[in-house]
Design a protein around this motif. Structure first.
Motif, PDB file in Angstrom:
ATOM      1  N   THR A   1       0.835  -1.202   0.000  1.00  0.00           N
ATOM      2  CA  THR A   1       0.000   0.000   0.000  1.00  0.00           C
ATOM      3  C   THR A   1       0.868   1.250   0.000  1.00  0.00           C
ATOM      4  OG1 THR A   1      -1.777  -1.152   1.179  1.00  0.00           O
ATOM      5  CG2 THR A   1      -1.796   1.256   1.263  1.00  0.00           C
TER       6      THR A   1
ATOM      7  N   ALA B   1      -8.391   0.570  -4.887  1.00  0.00           N
ATOM      8  CA  ALA B   1      -8.101   0.147  -3.518  1.00  0.00           C
ATOM      9  C   ALA B   1      -7.503   1.269  -2.686  1.00  0.00           C
ATOM     10  CB  ALA B   1      -7.152  -1.054  -3.536  1.00  0.00           C
TER      11      ALA B   1
ATOM     12  N   ASP C   1     -10.522   3.506  -1.864  1.00  0.00           N
ATOM     13  CA  ASP C   1     -11.608   2.887  -1.103  1.00  0.00           C
ATOM     14  C   ASP C   1     -11.158   1.533  -0.570  1.00  0.00           C
ATOM     15  OD1 ASP C   1     -14.019   2.261   0.019  1.00  0.00           O
ATOM     16  OD2 ASP C   1     -15.189   2.412  -1.829  1.00  0.00           O
ATOM     17  N   PRO C   2     -10.224   1.540   0.384  1.00  0.00           N
ATOM     18  CA  PRO C   2      -9.666   0.269   0.856  1.00  0.00           C
ATOM     19  C   PRO C   2     -10.686  -0.635   1.538  1.00  0.00           C
ATOM     20  CG  PRO C   2      -8.914   2.111   2.216  1.00  0.00           C
ATOM     21  CD  PRO C   2      -9.598   2.699   1.018  1.00  0.00           C
ATOM     22  N   ARG C   3     -11.733  -0.058   2.111  1.00  0.00           N
ATOM     23  CA  ARG C   3     -12.745  -0.909   2.758  1.00  0.00           C
ATOM     24  C   ARG C   3     -13.526  -1.703   1.725  1.00  0.00           C
ATOM     25  NH1 ARG C   3     -16.158   2.016   7.373  1.00  0.00           N
ATOM     26  NH2 ARG C   3     -16.777  -0.159   7.614  1.00  0.00           N
ATOM     27  N   ALA C   4     -13.818  -1.090   0.591  1.00  0.00           N
ATOM     28  CA  ALA C   4     -14.559  -1.795  -0.461  1.00  0.00           C
ATOM     29  C   ALA C   4     -13.668  -2.769  -1.219  1.00  0.00           C
ATOM     30  CB  ALA C   4     -15.177  -0.787  -1.427  1.00  0.00           C
TER      31      ALA C   4
ATOM     32  N   SER D   1     -10.885  -4.819  -0.208  1.00  0.00           N
ATOM     33  CA  SER D   1     -10.036  -5.467   0.793  1.00  0.00           C
ATOM     34  C   SER D   1      -8.992  -6.330   0.100  1.00  0.00           C
ATOM     35  CB  SER D   1     -10.893  -6.354   1.699  1.00  0.00           C
ATOM     36  OG  SER D   1     -11.459  -7.420   0.939  1.00  0.00           O
ATOM     37  N   HIS D   2      -7.996  -6.752   0.875  1.00  0.00           N
ATOM     38  CA  HIS D   2      -6.961  -7.628   0.328  1.00  0.00           C
ATOM     39  C   HIS D   2      -7.580  -8.889  -0.266  1.00  0.00           C
ATOM     40  CE1 HIS D   2      -3.875  -5.779   3.351  1.00  0.00           C
ATOM     41  NE2 HIS D   2      -4.320  -4.912   2.476  1.00  0.00           N
TER      42      HIS D   2
ATOM     43  N   ARG E   1     -10.629  -9.318  -1.421  1.00  0.00           N
ATOM     44  CA  ARG E   1     -11.385  -9.038  -2.644  1.00  0.00           C
ATOM     45  C   ARG E   1     -10.453  -8.754  -3.815  1.00  0.00           C
ATOM     46  NH1 ARG E   1     -15.549  -4.141  -4.251  1.00  0.00           N
ATOM     47  NH2 ARG E   1     -16.489  -5.235  -6.024  1.00  0.00           N
TER      48      ARG E   1
END
Length: 199
Positions: A99, A169, A172-175, A177-178, A180
């Protein structure tokens, strides 16, 4: 005059400070003064190694590429589509380090688009990345895991898809995720398999 080892050690210290500034503030915050402050040193010390902001940015891009290569796993004993999947996954922000590196790369694009020299460096970097992916795509085509056709087109499409995931990512890291991100990459590669190919 300082010994060569001292000179090299100090340059490594400056490089480490450059990376910390990049990770915290991106290329927009990368200045000689910021690097000096991060080191608790004078700007004169920094300019001894990097005489201008341009030199600092060029070095920062080299650092970013070096850090990126360190994330790419060795593909000894791994072939075809799996080797390609691992190479593409290494680019995704699937770890704190991944990241951080991707945030640095994305923050560099503005400078690279505006400056001809930096633009050329970034163009060459993408060309090197595609060159590393090319033989993996060819191998996967040869064993039937990917469809026939111009491998350069497949490489370009896979590079674009992977970087598209990176950007989404980061914002919008919550949408994304690693888990996904990895699943989306697998789904995309599976969709490229020719009908009837062995999974």
């Amino acid at each position: 005059m300082p010994a060569k080892t001292d000179h090299e050690a100090r340059r490594r210290d400056v490089s480490a400070a450059v990376w910390r500034v990049l990770a915290a503030a991106g290329f927009g915050g990368l200045t000689l003064r910021a690097v000096a402050a991060e080191m608790g040193a004078t700007t004169g010390l920094v300019t001894h190694y990097f005489p201008s902001k341009k030199a600092l940015i060029v070095h920062a891009l080299e650092l970013a590429e070096s850090h990126t290569r360190e994330l790419v796993p060795a593909t000894d004993g791994v072939h075809g589509l799996e080797a390609l999947r691992q190479a593409l996954a290494a680019v995704l922000p699937l770890s704190p380090e991944g990241t951080e590196i991707n945030r640095v790369w994305v923050s560099s694009w503005d400078a690279a688009l505006a400056d001809p020299e930096l633009h050329a460096l970034e163009k060459a970097r993408y060309k090197r990345w595609r060159s590393r992916l090319h033989p993996l795509v060819v191998e996967a085509q040869t064993d039937g895991s990917l469809p026939p056709g111009d491998p350069a087109d497949l490489v370009a499409g896979l590079a674009a898809f992977t970087h598209g995931l990176v950007v989404q990512a980061l914002f919008d890291p919550r949408a994304f995720s690693h888990k996904r991100l990895a699943a989306l990459l697998d789904t995309h590669l599976d969709a490229l398999r020719p009908t009837g190919s062995v999974q």
